[in-house]
Motif scaffolding. Sequence first.
Motif, short mmCIF file in Angstrom:
data_model
loop_
_atom_site.label_atom_id
_atom_site.label_comp_id
_atom_site.label_asym_id
_atom_site.label_seq_id
_atom_site.Cartn_x
_atom_site.Cartn_y
_atom_site.Cartn_z
N LYS A 90 7.83 62.71 -4.76
CA LYS A 90 8.61 61.51 -5.04
C LYS A 90 8.19 60.34 -4.15
O LYS A 90 8.86 59.31 -4.11
N VAL A 91 7.08 60.52 -3.43
CA VAL A 91 6.53 59.44 -2.61
C VAL A 91 5.07 59.25 -2.98
O VAL A 91 4.52 59.98 -3.82
N THR A 92 4.42 58.30 -2.36
CA THR A 92 3.00 58.08 -2.63
C THR A 92 2.15 59.12 -1.92
O THR A 92 2.59 59.74 -0.94
N PRO A 93 0.93 59.33 -2.39
CA PRO A 93 0.04 60.25 -1.67
C PRO A 93 -0.15 59.87 -0.21
O PRO A 93 -0.20 60.75 0.66
N GLN A 94 -0.24 58.58 0.05
CA GLN A 94 -0.43 58.14 1.43
C GLN A 94 0.78 58.49 2.30
O GLN A 94 0.63 58.94 3.44
N GLU A 95 1.97 58.32 1.75
CA GLU A 95 3.19 58.69 2.48
C GLU A 95 3.27 60.20 2.67
O GLU A 95 3.69 60.68 3.73
N ALA A 96 2.88 60.95 1.64
CA ALA A 96 2.90 62.41 1.74
C ALA A 96 1.96 62.89 2.83
O ALA A 96 2.28 63.80 3.60
N ARG A 97 0.78 62.28 2.92
CA ARG A 97 -0.17 62.67 3.97
C ARG A 97 0.38 62.37 5.35
O ARG A 97 0.26 63.18 6.27
N GLY A 153 -3.60 70.37 -2.94
CA GLY A 153 -3.49 69.76 -4.25
C GLY A 153 -4.52 68.69 -4.53
O GLY A 153 -4.28 67.80 -5.36
N TRP A 154 -5.66 68.73 -3.86
CA TRP A 154 -6.72 67.72 -3.96
C TRP A 154 -6.27 66.35 -3.41
O TRP A 154 -7.03 65.39 -3.41
N VAL A 155 -5.01 66.26 -2.93
CA VAL A 155 -4.41 64.98 -2.54
C VAL A 155 -4.25 64.88 -1.03
O VAL A 155 -4.42 63.81 -0.44
N TYR A 156 -3.90 65.97 -0.37
CA TYR A 156 -3.83 65.97 1.09
C TYR A 156 -4.40 67.26 1.63
O TYR A 156 -4.95 68.07 0.89
N GLY A 157 -4.28 67.43 2.94
CA GLY A 157 -4.98 68.52 3.61
C GLY A 157 -6.24 67.97 4.26
O GLY A 157 -6.81 66.97 3.82
N ASN A 158 -6.69 68.63 5.32
CA ASN A 158 -7.89 68.19 6.04
C ASN A 158 -8.38 69.33 6.93
O ASN A 158 -7.91 70.47 6.82
N LEU A 159 -9.32 69.01 7.80
CA LEU A 159 -9.86 70.03 8.69
C LEU A 159 -8.79 70.64 9.59
O LEU A 159 -8.81 71.84 9.87
N ASP A 160 -7.84 69.83 10.01
CA ASP A 160 -6.80 70.33 10.91
C ASP A 160 -5.83 71.26 10.19
O ASP A 160 -5.35 72.24 10.77
N SER A 161 -5.52 70.97 8.93
CA SER A 161 -4.57 71.82 8.21
C SER A 161 -5.14 73.21 7.95
O SER A 161 -4.39 74.17 7.80
N ASP A 186 -14.34 68.88 4.85
CA ASP A 186 -13.38 67.78 4.73
C ASP A 186 -13.77 66.90 3.52
O ASP A 186 -14.18 65.75 3.68
N TYR A 187 -13.65 67.47 2.33
CA TYR A 187 -13.99 66.74 1.11
C TYR A 187 -13.03 65.56 0.92
O TYR A 187 -11.90 65.57 1.39
N ARG A 188 -13.49 64.55 0.20
CA ARG A 188 -12.66 63.36 -0.02
C ARG A 188 -11.52 63.67 -1.01
O ARG A 188 -11.65 64.56 -1.86
N LEU A 189 -10.44 62.93 -0.86
CA LEU A 189 -9.19 63.27 -1.55
C LEU A 189 -8.84 62.27 -2.65
O LEU A 189 -9.12 61.07 -2.55
N ALA A 190 -8.17 62.80 -3.68
CA ALA A 190 -7.58 61.98 -4.73
C ALA A 190 -6.25 61.40 -4.23
O ALA A 190 -5.65 61.96 -3.31
N PRO A 191 -5.77 60.32 -4.83
CA PRO A 191 -6.31 59.61 -5.98
C PRO A 191 -7.40 58.60 -5.64
O PRO A 191 -8.03 58.06 -6.55
N GLU A 192 -7.64 58.32 -4.35
CA GLU A 192 -8.68 57.37 -4.00
C GLU A 192 -10.05 57.86 -4.49
O GLU A 192 -10.90 57.06 -4.89
N PHE A 193 -10.24 59.17 -4.43
CA PHE A 193 -11.50 59.79 -4.86
C PHE A 193 -11.18 60.91 -5.85
O PHE A 193 -11.12 62.08 -5.50
N HIS A 223 -2.71 63.06 -10.04
CA HIS A 223 -3.47 62.26 -9.09
C HIS A 223 -4.94 62.68 -9.07
O HIS A 223 -5.82 61.84 -8.81
N TYR A 224 -5.21 63.94 -9.34
CA TYR A 224 -6.58 64.43 -9.28
C TYR A 224 -7.42 63.92 -10.45
O TYR A 224 -8.58 63.52 -10.28
N THR A 225 -6.81 63.91 -11.65
CA THR A 225 -7.59 63.52 -12.82
C THR A 225 -6.69 63.14 -13.97
O THR A 225 -5.48 63.40 -13.95
#
Length: 305
Positions: free
Chosen positions: A23-30, A85-93, A113-120, A216-218
């Motif tokens: 219920k928030v943006t991907p950026q807020e979720a990250r 979910g292709w939207v968040y997560g990183n090397l630290d997670s 550390d692949y790039r994330l959707a929805p930006e990518f 967000h992924y596709t």
Amino acid sequence: MTTLRKEAVHYIEDQHHGTPYYKVTPQEARAARTVTQWQSPKKPQLTSIKDQEISVRDGAKITLRIYTPFHDQPLPVIVYYHGGGWVYGNLDSADAGCQLLADRAQAIVVSVDYRLAPEFPFPIPLHDAYDSLLWVHDHMESFGGDVSQLTVAGDSAGGNLATVVAYLASTMRGPTLQAQVLIYPVTNVNFTTDSYHLYGENFGLDTQGMKWFSQHYTDESNFTNPFVSPLQLEDVRSMPKTMIIAAEADVLFDEDQSYAQKLMDAGVAVEHVTMPGLIHSYFSKMNYFEDATIETVEKIAQFLK
């Protein structure tokens, strides 16, 4: 009826506080998902943990994290793709799980550390995932890897990327893989199975959440694309031996079972393991699921022997 482990109940109760991520943006979720460094008596001692920047096909740079245990001979290499979910997560997670995997499997683990959707959006994360495999294959001897023992692995969306990467490698004369290890992977973007009806609310990964990730992924027109939903792949006979680890109370349980059966029907050696009483995303959430993550890593290490 599923009986959840107490740590799963605790995790679900804690998720009731605050606004759901979908219920928030991907950026807020990250931003809400910062990961604290894992500190525990069960944390292994490794020779090194190093970050390595590489270039991918479009000229962008991404980072790999290389986990190396103590060794005096070339080691197997596991290329690992994190969930989120292709939207968040990183090397630290993915850090705790990768440390454990390097130690228990006595393998060099390379986390991507692949790039994330929805930006990518799709197919960029998949391209990053495959290009990372190619880089590892071409350089693994330089950091102590045995080129004859290369595996891909991942959890959730990372498991999705891992198995599509395995398919691409097997059909495009790419690196030869020893195995693929898929922890509750996304294999069919559909949302209609019985497990979605049973576990689609308040079990860690809600149906609404899975729709949010996928959208967000596709585009929805790609949901049946076999590189998004690998259950739709026509011919999987060339896949490497496979381990699929399912959480019992997970919306993805049925599609993972179907994917395991598809691979077995095609003659692929498959080990399909159900983790009783656990929910989606348990792997590497060490504040709640340290013992379950260790249990999972030990099963993977045994499979790869």
